[in-house]
Structures are given as C-alpha cells and as structure tokens.
Design an enzyme around this catalytic site. Structure first.
Site, short mmCIF file in Angstrom:
data_model
loop_
_atom_site.label_atom_id
_atom_site.label_comp_id
_atom_site.label_asym_id
_atom_site.label_seq_id
_atom_site.Cartn_x
_atom_site.Cartn_y
_atom_site.Cartn_z
N ASP A 124 0.76 -1.30 -0.08
CA ASP A 124 0.02 -0.08 0.00
C ASP A 124 1.03 1.23 0.15
OD1 ASP A 124 -1.64 2.20 0.65
OD2 ASP A 124 -2.95 0.95 2.09
N GLU B 246 2.22 2.86 12.91
CA GLU B 246 0.95 2.68 12.07
C GLU B 246 -0.24 1.70 12.67
OE1 GLU B 246 -1.75 1.41 10.21
OE2 GLU B 246 -0.76 0.31 8.83
N GLU C 183 -10.05 -2.50 15.81
CA GLU C 183 -8.86 -3.19 16.47
C GLU C 183 -8.26 -2.27 17.52
OE1 GLU C 183 -5.98 -4.17 13.11
OE2 GLU C 183 -6.98 -6.20 12.91
N HIS D 267 -5.29 -0.14 1.47
CA HIS D 267 -5.93 -1.30 1.60
C HIS D 267 -7.18 -1.11 2.67
CE1 HIS D 267 -3.23 -0.69 5.07
NE2 HIS D 267 -3.91 -1.73 6.00
N1 SAH Z 1 4.53 -0.89 11.56
C1 SAH Z 1 4.32 -2.04 10.65
C2 SAH Z 1 3.49 -3.01 10.99
C3 SAH Z 1 1.95 -2.15 11.12
S1 SAH Z 1 0.62 -3.41 11.74
C4 SAH Z 1 4.27 -1.45 9.21
O1 SAH Z 1 4.03 -0.35 9.14
O2 SAH Z 1 4.16 -2.09 8.38
C5 SAH Z 1 0.56 -3.16 13.56
C6 SAH Z 1 1.36 -4.16 14.38
O3 SAH Z 1 1.22 -3.80 15.54
C7 SAH Z 1 0.97 -5.67 14.05
O4 SAH Z 1 2.40 -6.34 13.65
C8 SAH Z 1 0.77 -5.94 15.46
O5 SAH Z 1 1.10 -7.36 15.87
C9 SAH Z 1 1.46 -5.07 16.27
N2 SAH Z 1 0.52 -4.63 17.52
C10 SAH Z 1 -0.69 -4.34 17.95
N3 SAH Z 1 -1.05 -4.16 19.24
C11 SAH Z 1 0.10 -4.32 19.93
C12 SAH Z 1 0.55 -4.22 21.18
N4 SAH Z 1 -0.43 -3.98 21.97
N5 SAH Z 1 1.92 -4.65 21.47
C13 SAH Z 1 2.67 -5.11 20.54
N6 SAH Z 1 2.42 -5.11 19.27
C14 SAH Z 1 1.21 -4.53 18.96
#
Ligand code: SAH
Length: 338
Positions: A33, A126, A135, A275
């Site tokens: 994306d 993100e 979420e 997305h």
């Molecule tokens: N920063 C990456 C992934 C974004 S998706 C990018 O930009 O491509 C969000 C990520 O946050 C996921 O991998 C999910 O496992 C993680 N995440 C969500 N809540 C979390 C929490 N409370 N503690 C640790 N990781 C978390």
C-alpha cells in the site's frame, strides 16, 4: 527482553488478533500500500533533521519497516515493539540490512515490555484500522505516549479525522442484501438483518457519492484520551444532485502535521486506493434526495463491551423533505464491526 510466553495468558480474541499478524501476507498487503508506506517514508526521510540523533519508538513494528526508515534517517537508536511472531523475521531483516546496532526489537505487548530507555523523543506507529478505530490499536499508542514520550516529543502521525457521506449503491445493495429475500425460491430474509448490521469494507467509486462529506471525528494524538474514542457526533449530509441514497460510507484522513511541510493522506473515495478502502453502512430505506436537501443525524461509536477491539456503531438519521412528505424517512441502525 520479553518473550512470547505472555501470549498463553492472553484471552482468545487477543491471541487471534496478534496471530493475524504472524503471516507475511498481511504485511505484504500493508507494505504494497504505497499511499500508506510512502507517506510514512516521506514523513521520516524529508524530516531527517528531526530524527537525527533521536531515540525513536516504533509501536507495533511488524516487519520493522518504519524502524528502518527512522534508522536510515539518522536516529540515534530505534526500539521496535511487536507482540506478533513477525518480529522474529523483522530481526533478520534488520540484520540483513546492517542496522542491528541502531535498532533494538522487543517481542511482547507494548503495554508490558520494558524499554531500554526511560523516555523516547519520537513515537512512530501505524495503528489505523478499518473505520480508523477498528482493532483499537490506538489505545496502545496512547499507553506508549503516556509512559515513554519525553516532554516536547513528537508523534508520527499526529492527526486523524473520520468523514462520512451518502452514496448511491442500488445495484450492489441488491446483490448483497436483496439477494436474501429469495434464495432459490425460499425466503431467507432473516439473514438480511444480520448482513445489514455488518459494515462492508469495500472500494466506493467517487461517482457514487451523492452528498457533501461531513467530518465526524478529529483526533490530536498529543492530547486524545482513550475515553474520547467512545463518541457521539451529530452530522448533516447535503445532496449534491438528485439521486437515491442507499448507504452512508466512512473513511479517514491522516496527517503528519509536525513535518517541515505537513504530509497527509486520505482513504476516501476521491483518493488513491489504500488497503483500508472505505466502510459502507447500508440503510434499510432508500432515500430519494433532491439537490440541496439534507439528512441530519447522529453517529455513535463505542468499543464493544465483550471485545473492545470490535466496534458498536449506531447511526440515527432523519430526512424530512418539506415539499413531499412522502419521501420522508427516519431510521435507527445498529452496526457491529467485528
Ligand atoms: N509498523 C508495521 C506494522 C503495522 S501493523 C508497518 O507499518 O508495516 C500493526 C502491528 O502492531 C502488528 O504487527 C501487530 O502485531 C502490532 N501490535 C498491535 N498491538 C500491539 C501491542 N499492544 N503490543 C505489541 N504489538 C502490537
């Protein structure tokens, strides 16, 4: 450093949430994306003067892409935290790209891990879900902010807004909802109520938009509190042309306002595909609107009591054209994003 043992005590819904990020497929979708990923890269690279020599925290680092952007922009040190096992791959990627001395990756829940720094200068994350808040990962960013962000520290991105509009969507509504009224000669209409209650995540053509947009939420990440994510907002949707309205759609915009030149992107129907697409809330009634007429209403958003990652969204509206009361309509619609 934490290990993943804590996942054994996580409720099933939480295990399910984190394991959905284990597989590379979801990361492939996010990385490809370009609106999303290039906005982050531009925000970081074009403002390397803000990152140079700073300690950066990447909340939910996934594959580590944002951590690597920050390290390349000259951060003194980056800490990436993720609960999902994708972080094991992120460690390999960081090493492969020669950034192991600049980036520390911690596997665990952001709310529980112990960082090697008391305070960080910049938080990057993100966290956005469908309808922005689905979420509820924003809660996690707020916990990280309150615990770790130094006074005067920066958050990338720092502004988010949700917008809604009315759309004409007769054909697709018939396919998704009307379908159930006669299934091979049987009345399946009880399923219609269930289908109506589930907002649809899909791309909406700009040509389908009938009304002006209306903003229903504005978040400033420096000041927003968890309780603000439960909100009630009135709205007004004014028709731009004579048309039918079958649904209300929602999308969000994101801004990195502290950049030298602010960087923004939109997930709306007028913008490039992302997305996140748009979220469609079908109405039971079809409104027949004339240009200039307005729908007035209220949108209520609440995290679900049993599973706070799900959202309960309520849309109540009234449409009362003065010249033809026969076109009037009013509804109370309850939706659940799960
Ligand atoms: N920063 C990456 C992934 C974004 S998706 C990018 O930009 O491509 C969000 C990520 O946050 C996921 O991998 C999910 O496992 C993680 N995440 C969500 N809540 C979390 C929490 N409370 N503690 C640790 N990781 C978390």
């Amino acid at each position: 450093m934490q290990n993943s043992d804590s996942s054994e005590v996580l409720p099933y819904s939480e295990q399910h949430y984190f394991s959905s990020y284990d597989h590379f497929g979801i990361h492939e979708e996010m990385l490809k994306d370009e609106t999303r990923t290039l906005s982050y890269r531009n925000a970081i690279y074009q403002n390397s003067h803000m990152f140079r020599g700073k300690v950066v925290l990447d909340v939910g680092c996934g594959t580590g892409i944002l951590s690597m952007f920050a390290a390349r922009a000259g951060a003194k040190h980056v800490i990436g935290v993720d609960m999902s096992s994708i972080i094991d791959m992120a460690k390999k990627l960081v090493e492969r790209n020669g950034l192991s001395d600049k980036i520390t990756l911690l596997k665990g829940k952001m709310e529980e891990v112990v960082l090697p720094f008391d305070k960080v200068d910049i938080i990057i994350s993100e966290w956005m879900g469908y309808f922005l808040l689905y979420e509820s990962m924003l809660d996690t960013v707020l916990v990280a902010r309150d615990k770790y962000l130094a006074d005067g520290g920066l958050i990338f991105p720092d502004k988010a807004t949700i917008h809604i509009a009315g759309i004409e969507d007769g054909e697709y509504k018939e396919e998704k909802i009307g379908f159930w009224s006669d299934v091979y000669g049987f009345d399946f209409s009880p399923i219609q109520e269930v289908v109506l209650a589930e907002p649809l995540v899909d791309t909406v053509d700009m040509k389908a938009v009938v009304t002006d947009p209306c903003q229903v939420l504005e978040l400033d990440l420096y000041t927003v509190q968890k309780t603000d994510l439960e909100f009630t907002q009135t709205f007004e949707l004014q028709a731009r042309r004579n048309d039918f309205v079958h649904a209300v759609i929602a999308w969000f915009d994101i801004e990195f306002s502290k950049c030298h030149k602010p960087i923004r992107f939109s997930t709306g129907p007028h913008a490039r595909y992302t997305h996140w697409k748009q979220t469609v809330f079908y109405l039971r009634e079809t409104l027949t609107m004339k240009v200039g007429e307005k729908i007035t209403g209220t949108l209520v958003n609440k995290p679900n009591k049993q599973n706070p990652r799900d959202l309960d969204i309520h849309i109540a509206y009234e449409f009362s054209p003065e010249d033809e009361p026969a076109r009037a309509a009013a509804e109370q619609c309850d939706y659940r994003m799960c």
